[in-house]
Design an enzyme around this catalytic site. Structure first.
Site, PDB file in Angstrom:
ATOM      1  CG  HIS A 164       4.179  -8.295 -12.497  1.00  0.00           C
ATOM      2  ND1 HIS A 164       2.915  -8.193 -13.033  1.00  0.00           N
ATOM      3  CD2 HIS A 164       5.036  -8.123 -13.537  1.00  0.00           C
ATOM      4  CE1 HIS A 164       3.007  -7.994 -14.342  1.00  0.00           C
ATOM      5  NE2 HIS A 164       4.284  -7.946 -14.672  1.00  0.00           N
ATOM      6  CB  SER A 285       4.830  -2.813  19.864  1.00  0.00           C
ATOM      7  OG  SER A 285       3.950  -3.640  20.597  1.00  0.00           O
ATOM      8  CE  LYS A 291       5.886  -4.820  15.079  1.00  0.00           C
ATOM      9  NZ  LYS A 291       4.456  -5.008  15.401  1.00  0.00           N
ATOM     10  CD  GLU A 298       2.077   1.126   9.759  1.00  0.00           C
ATOM     11  OE1 GLU A 298       1.588   0.007   9.695  1.00  0.00           O
ATOM     12  OE2 GLU A 298       2.565   1.590  10.805  1.00  0.00           O
TER      13      GLU A 298
END
Ligand code: ARG
Length: 472
Positions: A164, A285, A291, A298
């Protein structure tokens, strides 16, 4: 009267037609914009067909040799970038035939004896998919090897295990990575199974009913490396089950890659901090200088949807089709081409990510497993070993965790008196029993995360991969 479409390059067919196609319909109808992908297979299929026609005496052996020479000329032209058929060719099959006739003259017109584009396209797609399955298998092996190398390096590293997405029990990091190798091995076996049904020859089924021309289907099947021929000509030209089966198997590959991607994305976040991304696979970024983004996982996670979509597209395209060939089948190409390309690209990217795109952070992992209650089950198991029924031990420990949470103290930091107040069975060895490394080492049931069990898994995979030839 219309002239011969093959020799003139117009889009009229036979003398049955008076007018050419509307230009928009010509574009709409054509598959040449994408099916040149099948050129090699189309040439291979035609070479085998021509040779068989010669051997069976349908044409002379000399004519067969001449047809094969012409087909090889087309192959050479294509290799030199000089075979660029336009829309009027409609599809790769006509394009090759047109060119052959231009090169050889009237003899070229004999190639299509005893076959149709319906069995021809089925043959080409199967040959193409067969070779792509082999490349995907090679890509799966490379991906497994990348995972294995990380697993070998982290046979002693611990990582929190979750259910979970809540901390559950610590596990060996190698154990976690090996789970993905198991998935990849199932993918390989599923693809090998699909390959058997891809590798059946429809050639010689002709348009739908077979042909009166005395051909030998077994000869072409053998030359092209097929294991068998379709037993029923109608089934041969209208079966696309293999495309669905392949896309289902590829979808599961993508499911596995996507799940792993999701974990990598979480691990790379500041909240988890279990890995750092190297500069090889991460991007920055355009706005935020701090970043470092996990674009590779992704994209893999995002691309999985394309493959699932192709699976639905194929099923829907086929479901209402009466026997035998229908032009709807032309829609299988782009789905297969894109599904295969996506699956191969994603496997390659994920292999590179594990080869050189990420580094696990053992200290962070060590600190993570030492600072939670994921050893609570082991306290209960400790009491069980002293003869306390599990459910009773479970209740006791549940209460203890509740107090510890309130007091903000970890189990490992509780003084012995507190343990003994809870139950007289506790002794000083409780501390060793709940240390994360011991918690992992204790789970020695077959397939469990104990170090010796993980070593057995590693050994098995090592041997399996050592004897596997890397095909792509
Ligand atoms: N381009 C077609 C396809 O991809 C080839 C077969 C066409 N056959 C036909 N009778 N129109 O399926």
């Amino acid at each position: 009267m219309a002239s011969d479409p093959i020799t003139t390059g117009t889009t009229t067919w036979s003398d049955r037609f008076d007018q050419g196609l509307h230009p928009a319909i010509e574009r709409f109808n054509a598959s040449i914009g994408f099916d040149l992908e099948l050129l090699e297979q189309d040439l291979d299929g035609s070479v085998a067909h021509a040779r068989m026609l010669g051997r069976c005496g349908v044409i002379s052996e000399a004519e067969a040799s001449e047809l094969i020479r012409g087909l090889e000329l087309v192959r050479a032209e294509a290799a030199a970038g000089q075979f660029n058929p336009g829309l009027e060719a409609e599809d790769v099959h006509f394009a090759v035939e047109h060119r052959l006739i231009a090169l050889l003259g009237p003899l070229g017109k004999k190639l299509h004896t005893g076959r149709s584009r319906n069995d021809q396209v089925g043959t080409d797609v199967r040959l193409w998919l067969r070779s792509q399955i082999d490349l995907i298998d090679g890509a799966l092996v490379r991906f497994e090897r990348a995972l294995l190398a990380q697993a070998e390096a982290h046979a002693n590293t611990l990582i929190p295990g979750y259910t979970h997405l809540q901390r559950a029990q610590p596990v060996c990091l190698a154990h976690h990575l090996l789970a993905y190798i198991e998935m990849a091995e199932r993918d390989r076996s599923r693809l090998a199974d699909v390959r058997q049904r891809v590798n059946i020859s429809p050639l010689g089924a002709a348009a739908l009913a077979g042909t009166p021309v005395p051909i030998d289907r077994r000869q072409t099947a053998e030359e092209l490396g097929f294991d068998d021929v379709y037993a029923n000509s109608l089934d041969a030209v209208s079966d696309r089950d293999f495309a669905v089966e392949f896309m289902a198997a590829a979808s599961l590959v993508m499911v596995h890659l996507s799940r792993l991607s999701e974990e990598v994305i979480l691990w790379a976040s500041e909240e988890f901090g279990f890995i750092s991304l190297t500069d090889r696979c991460a991007t920055g970024s355009s706005l935020m200088p701090q970043k470092k983004n996990p674009d590779v996982p992704e994209l893999v996670r995002g691309k999985s949807g394309r493959v699932f979509g192709h699976l639905m597209g194929l099923l829907t395209m086929i479901k209402g089709l009466p026997l035998a060939y229908n032009k709807d089948f032309q829609e299988d190409k782009e789905a297969l081409f894109d599904g295969v390309r996506t699956c191969r690209d994603c496997l390659e990217a994920m292999a590179i990510l594990f080869e050189e795109g990420l580094e696990f952070r053992p200290q962070r992992l060590e600190a993570a497993v030492a600072s939670d209650f994921s050893n609570a089950t082991d306290v209960a198991d400790y009491l069980v070993a002293k003869g306390i029924p599990f459910r009773e031990a479970y209740q006791l420990v549940g209460g203890l965790v509740k107090t510890c949470l309130a007091e903000q103290v970890l189990l490992k930091d509780l003084p012995l008196e507190r343990w003994q107040q809870l139950h007289p069975g506790f002794e000083a060895d409780i501390y060793a029993a709940i240390a994360p490394r011991q918690v992992v080492a204790a789970r020695r049931s077959e397939g469990g995360t104990a170090f010796d069990q993980v070593e057995r898994q590693l050994q098995r995979i090592r041997t399996r991969l050592a004897t596997t030839g890397q095909k792509g």
